[in-house]
Design a protein around this motif. Structure first.
Motif, mmCIF file in Angstrom:
data_model
loop_
_atom_site.group_PDB
_atom_site.id
_atom_site.type_symbol
_atom_site.label_atom_id
_atom_site.label_comp_id
_atom_site.label_asym_id
_atom_site.label_seq_id
_atom_site.Cartn_x
_atom_site.Cartn_y
_atom_site.Cartn_z
ATOM 1 N N GLY A 102 -73.289 -48.145 -14.663
ATOM 2 C CA GLY A 102 -74.403 -47.256 -13.868
ATOM 3 C C GLY A 102 -75.256 -48.448 -13.425
ATOM 4 N N THR A 103 -75.727 -48.727 -12.396
ATOM 5 C CA THR A 103 -76.831 -49.444 -11.824
ATOM 6 C C THR A 103 -77.627 -49.193 -11.580
ATOM 7 O OG1 THR A 103 -74.964 -50.984 -11.382
ATOM 8 C CG2 THR A 103 -77.258 -51.754 -10.605
ATOM 9 N N LYS A 104 -78.703 -49.387 -11.373
ATOM 10 C CA LYS A 104 -80.041 -49.049 -11.601
ATOM 11 C C LYS A 104 -80.843 -50.230 -10.868
ATOM 12 C CE LYS A 104 -84.703 -47.119 -13.472
ATOM 13 N NZ LYS A 104 -86.012 -48.005 -11.992
ATOM 14 N N LYS A 105 -80.984 -50.190 -9.602
ATOM 15 C CA LYS A 105 -81.504 -51.202 -8.494
ATOM 16 C C LYS A 105 -83.183 -50.465 -8.110
ATOM 17 C CE LYS A 105 -77.414 -52.465 -6.771
ATOM 18 N NZ LYS A 105 -77.716 -54.030 -6.891
ATOM 19 N N ASP B 40 -80.914 -56.617 -12.175
ATOM 20 C CA ASP B 40 -81.177 -55.160 -11.743
ATOM 21 C C ASP B 40 -80.448 -54.825 -13.200
ATOM 22 O OD1 ASP B 40 -81.233 -54.937 -9.177
ATOM 23 O OD2 ASP B 40 -78.987 -55.691 -9.032
ATOM 24 N N HIS B 41 -80.218 -53.487 -13.874
ATOM 25 C CA HIS B 41 -80.217 -52.933 -14.769
ATOM 26 C C HIS B 41 -79.167 -52.299 -14.986
ATOM 27 C CE1 HIS B 41 -84.668 -52.591 -16.068
ATOM 28 N NE2 HIS B 41 -84.274 -54.177 -15.760
ATOM 29 N N LYS B 42 -78.202 -52.981 -15.677
ATOM 30 C CA LYS B 42 -75.621 -52.281 -15.478
ATOM 31 C C LYS B 42 -75.976 -52.277 -16.700
ATOM 32 C CE LYS B 42 -72.136 -53.845 -13.256
ATOM 33 N NZ LYS B 42 -71.069 -54.604 -12.307
ATOM 34 N N ASP C 66 -86.037 -47.864 -7.273
ATOM 35 C CA ASP C 66 -85.712 -45.936 -7.512
ATOM 36 C C ASP C 66 -84.622 -45.665 -7.988
ATOM 37 O OD1 ASP C 66 -88.334 -46.578 -9.148
ATOM 38 O OD2 ASP C 66 -88.898 -46.551 -6.611
ATOM 39 N N LEU C 67 -83.605 -47.320 -7.196
ATOM 40 C CA LEU C 67 -82.148 -46.068 -7.019
ATOM 41 C C LEU C 67 -81.301 -46.579 -7.919
ATOM 42 C CD1 LEU C 67 -80.755 -45.450 -4.232
ATOM 43 C CD2 LEU C 67 -80.262 -47.197 -4.028
ATOM 44 N N PHE C 68 -80.033 -45.232 -8.533
ATOM 45 C CA PHE C 68 -79.331 -45.792 -8.882
ATOM 46 C C PHE C 68 -78.168 -45.144 -8.889
ATOM 47 C CE2 PHE C 68 -76.614 -44.062 -13.100
ATOM 48 C CZ PHE C 68 -76.601 -44.284 -13.558
ATOM 49 N N ALA D 172 -74.161 -45.383 -9.095
ATOM 50 C CA ALA D 172 -72.446 -45.058 -10.684
ATOM 51 C C ALA D 172 -71.457 -44.762 -9.932
ATOM 52 C CB ALA D 172 -72.601 -44.047 -11.794
ATOM 53 N N THR E 241 -70.813 -43.238 -6.521
ATOM 54 C CA THR E 241 -72.254 -41.915 -6.381
ATOM 55 C C THR E 241 -72.356 -41.135 -4.746
ATOM 56 O OG1 THR E 241 -73.910 -43.817 -6.401
ATOM 57 C CG2 THR E 241 -73.485 -42.195 -8.689
#
Length: 277
Positions: free
Chosen positions: A46-49, A27-29, A51-53, A55, A74
């Protein structure tokens, strides 16, 4: 860990697991840590999985031998962990709970000795789950077990056992997990300590499905601040990453995965950025 001691049960096979799986990111973290004038560490991530974000914000306060961590995510969950380091020689006490989960409270005690490592925990509920793990041996050879018992149902929910052998540059481990259904053998070998070059392998056999999973990997430091890692398994999944510490304690990691048996599929990439002052 006590010098020369066997450590805890979770240390059995840890070197190989870290080489093969640690820091690989799908993912993008993004993580940033700041410190208040009073010494409180505040970490926001924050982690983008897809379309889900997701934090969370974590606050850590250290006072003498007591460390308190409070995290809010979140999902409006509040997690608290209090660690008391060495209230007695070799002992560590950990108290944790999560709000609003009323069954999440847990008290854990860890004890490290030259020839033993013990960890026991109990849920703070009317019918708790009790966990016990123990290891006997030294840093050269150790044998241990890890079991959990549900007092509500009267059943063992976990029953694992493991053994490890090590010397200056080689660590081998064998574990029996999932109530005897999975047998895992792992191997870690340091090739060149100066460049942190190492190879590792893990072989897992599941008796219920008669399936074998074989994973091999390696790591190498290109320079004191940059490390590359790669792994591949018998299903054709190949992963690689490069990690660079561009300033002290601030690390940038980029990783990717390719299915070599389906090269027409797009490769997966992950990014992780951790910033500390």
């Amino acid at each position: 860990m006590v010098k020369g001691g066997p450590g805890l049960y979770t240390d059995i096979g840890k070197k190989a697991r870290d080489l093969l799986y640690k820091d690989y990111q799908g993912d993008h973290k993004f993580t940033i840590t700041t410190y208040s004038p009073t010494g409180v560490a505040i970490t926001s991530s924050g982690t983008k999985k897809g379309d889900l974000f997701l934090a969370d914000v974590n606050t850590q306060l250290k006072r003498n031998n007591v460390t308190t961590d409070i995290k809010v995510d979140t999902g409006s969950n509040l997690s608290t962990t209090i660690v008391v380091d060495e209230p007695a020689p070799g002992l560590k006490a950990i108290f944790s709970f999560k709000v609003p989960d009323q069954r999440s409270g847990k008290l854990e005690l860890q004890y490290l000795h030259d020839y033993a490592g013990i960890a026991t925990s109990i849920g703070l509920t009317a019918n708790p789950i009790v966990n016990f793990s123990g290891v006997l041996g030294t840093n050269l050879a150790a044998i241990g077990t890890d079991v959990s018992f549900d007092t509500k149902t009267g059943n063992f929910t976990k029953c694992n056992a493991g053994i490890s052998f090590s010397n200056a540059d080689l660590i081998a481990a064998l574990t029996l997990n999932d109530k005897g259904d999975a047998l895992t053998a792992s191997y870690y070998h340091t090739m060149k300590p100066l460049t942190n070059t190492a190879v590792g392998a893990e072989v897992k056999h599941t008796f219920s499905t008669n399936e074998n999973t074989i994973t091999v990997g390696t790591q190498h430091a290109l320079d004191p601040l940059t490390t590359v890692k790669a792994r591949i398994d018998n299903f054709g999944k190949a992963n690689a990453l490069i990690q660079h510490e561009w300033r002290p304690k601030s690390v940038f990691t980029i990783s990717g995965e390719v299915d070599t048996k389906a090269v027409d599929k797009s490769a997966k990439f992950g990014l992780a950025l951790a910033l500390k002052p």
